[in-house]
Scaffold this motif. Structure first.
Motif, PDB file in Angstrom:
ATOM      1  N   GLY A   1       6.540  -2.977  -8.786  1.00 10.91           N
ATOM      2  CA  GLY A   1       5.362  -3.844  -8.762  1.00 10.91           C
ATOM      3  C   GLY A   1       4.066  -3.071  -8.608  1.00 10.91           C
ATOM      4  O   GLY A   1       2.989  -3.659  -8.522  1.00 10.91           O
ATOM      5  N   LEU A   2       4.144  -1.737  -8.587  1.00 13.80           N
ATOM      6  CA  LEU A   2       2.927  -0.919  -8.463  1.00 13.80           C
ATOM      7  C   LEU A   2       2.035  -1.070  -9.693  1.00 13.80           C
ATOM      8  O   LEU A   2       0.814  -1.115  -9.571  1.00 13.80           O
ATOM      9  CB  LEU A   2       3.297   0.548  -8.268  1.00 13.80           C
ATOM     10  N   ARG A   3       2.653  -1.156 -10.855  1.00 14.91           N
ATOM     11  CA  ARG A   3       1.885  -1.250 -12.098  1.00 14.91           C
ATOM     12  C   ARG A   3       1.516  -2.706 -12.379  1.00 14.91           C
ATOM     13  O   ARG A   3       2.359  -3.588 -12.327  1.00 14.91           O
ATOM     14  CB  ARG A   3       2.692  -0.717 -13.273  1.00 14.91           C
ATOM     15  N   ASP A   4       0.261  -2.931 -12.696  1.00 15.40           N
ATOM     16  CA  ASP A   4      -0.211  -4.272 -13.029  1.00 15.40           C
ATOM     17  C   ASP A   4      -0.323  -4.449 -14.538  1.00 15.40           C
ATOM     18  O   ASP A   4       0.051  -5.467 -15.086  1.00 15.40           O
ATOM     19  CB  ASP A   4      -1.574  -4.511 -12.373  1.00 15.40           C
ATOM     20  N   ARG A   5      -0.837  -3.405 -15.184  1.00 19.57           N
ATOM     21  CA  ARG A   5      -1.095  -3.476 -16.626  1.00 19.57           C
ATOM     22  C   ARG A   5      -0.903  -2.091 -17.208  1.00 19.57           C
ATOM     23  O   ARG A   5      -1.226  -1.084 -16.572  1.00 19.57           O
ATOM     24  CB  ARG A   5      -2.530  -3.958 -16.844  1.00 19.57           C
ATOM     25  N   VAL A   6      -0.372  -2.033 -18.419  1.00 14.31           N
ATOM     26  CA  VAL A   6      -0.147  -0.759 -19.105  1.00 14.31           C
ATOM     27  C   VAL A   6      -0.684  -0.881 -20.522  1.00 14.31           C
ATOM     28  O   VAL A   6      -0.426  -1.861 -21.211  1.00 14.31           O
ATOM     29  CB  VAL A   6       1.359  -0.404 -19.153  1.00 14.31           C
TER      30      VAL A   6
ATOM     31  N   PRO B   1       0.787  -1.241   0.000  1.00 10.12           N
ATOM     32  CA  PRO B   1       0.000   0.000   0.000  1.00 10.12           C
ATOM     33  C   PRO B   1       0.817   1.288   0.000  1.00 10.12           C
ATOM     34  O   PRO B   1       0.343   2.311  -0.479  1.00 10.12           O
ATOM     35  CB  PRO B   1      -0.834  -0.091   1.276  1.00 10.12           C
ATOM     36  N   ASP B   2       2.049   1.258   0.492  1.00 10.34           N
ATOM     37  CA  ASP B   2       2.829   2.496   0.583  1.00 10.34           C
ATOM     38  C   ASP B   2       3.792   2.708  -0.592  1.00 10.34           C
ATOM     39  O   ASP B   2       4.574   3.649  -0.582  1.00 10.34           O
ATOM     40  CB  ASP B   2       3.590   2.542   1.904  1.00 10.34           C
ATOM     41  N   LEU B   3       3.738   1.851  -1.612  1.00  6.10           N
ATOM     42  CA  LEU B   3       4.668   1.977  -2.739  1.00  6.10           C
ATOM     43  C   LEU B   3       4.585   3.336  -3.417  1.00  6.10           C
ATOM     44  O   LEU B   3       5.608   3.944  -3.720  1.00  6.10           O
ATOM     45  CB  LEU B   3       4.408   0.884  -3.776  1.00  6.10           C
ATOM     46  N   ARG B   4       3.389   3.802  -3.674  1.00  6.89           N
ATOM     47  CA  ARG B   4       3.229   5.085  -4.373  1.00  6.89           C
ATOM     48  C   ARG B   4       3.895   6.211  -3.578  1.00  6.89           C
ATOM     49  O   ARG B   4       4.665   6.992  -4.125  1.00  6.89           O
ATOM     50  CB  ARG B   4       1.743   5.398  -4.597  1.00  6.89           C
ATOM     51  N   ALA B   5       3.626   6.258  -2.294  1.00  6.53           N
ATOM     52  CA  ALA B   5       4.203   7.323  -1.458  1.00  6.53           C
ATOM     53  C   ALA B   5       5.730   7.203  -1.377  1.00  6.53           C
ATOM     54  O   ALA B   5       6.439   8.211  -1.449  1.00  6.53           O
ATOM     55  CB  ALA B   5       3.587   7.275  -0.068  1.00  6.53           C
ATOM     56  N   ARG B   6       6.251   5.983  -1.257  1.00  7.50           N
ATOM     57  CA  ARG B   6       7.695   5.772  -1.132  1.00  7.50           C
ATOM     58  C   ARG B   6       8.461   6.214  -2.368  1.00  7.50           C
ATOM     59  O   ARG B   6       9.583   6.713  -2.256  1.00  7.50           O
ATOM     60  CB  ARG B   6       7.995   4.292  -0.877  1.00  7.50           C
ATOM     61  N   TYR B   7       7.883   6.020  -3.545  1.00  5.23           N
ATOM     62  CA  TYR B   7       8.593   6.309  -4.784  1.00  5.23           C
ATOM     63  C   TYR B   7       8.105   7.574  -5.495  1.00  5.23           C
ATOM     64  O   TYR B   7       8.572   7.876  -6.591  1.00  5.23           O
ATOM     65  CB  TYR B   7       8.489   5.107  -5.734  1.00  5.23           C
ATOM     66  N   MET B   8       7.198   8.309  -4.884  1.00  6.39           N
ATOM     67  CA  MET B   8       6.613   9.477  -5.551  1.00  6.39           C
ATOM     68  C   MET B   8       7.653  10.538  -5.889  1.00  6.39           C
ATOM     69  O   MET B   8       7.643  11.099  -6.990  1.00  6.39           O
ATOM     70  CB  MET B   8       5.491  10.087  -4.708  1.00  6.39           C
TER      71      MET B   8
END
Length: 98
Positions: A77-82, A15-22
């Protein structure tokens, strides 16, 4: 050529991936401002962010994919599909472009 890059988040990602890498992600966008014309999250009706969108101006879909793979979010691993699709703009600033 203009391309739309539509990112779908991995719902099982930490859950915190977006915040960690923003900060790194935003720096990447700034470093590529000549190619990435616009970027931002897409919010669901409940306000949650589960996807994002870029508008990129590059020579080919392969060049758009290269940007996707260079983004600091990619290896997390945040992105599932592009999805990457060429976009033909026909209307802007109140006027038809064709």
């Amino acid at each position: 050529m203009l391309f739309i890059v539509h990112f779908h988040d991995n719902e099982t990602a930490e859950p915190d991936l977006r915040a960690r890498y923003m900060a790194a992600h935003l720096a990447f966008l700034g470093d590529h401002k000549g190619q990435i014309q616009a970027a931002g999250p897409l919010k669901e009706q409940d306000g949650q962010i589960k996807s994002g969108l870029w508008l990129v101006d590059v020579e080919s879909a392969d060049a758009a994919w290269a940007l996707v793979h260079a983004d600091p979010f990619w290896p997390t691993g945040l992105r599932d599909r592009v999805e990457i699709k060429q976009w033909a703009q026909v209307f802007a600033d109140g006027e038809a472009l064709i």
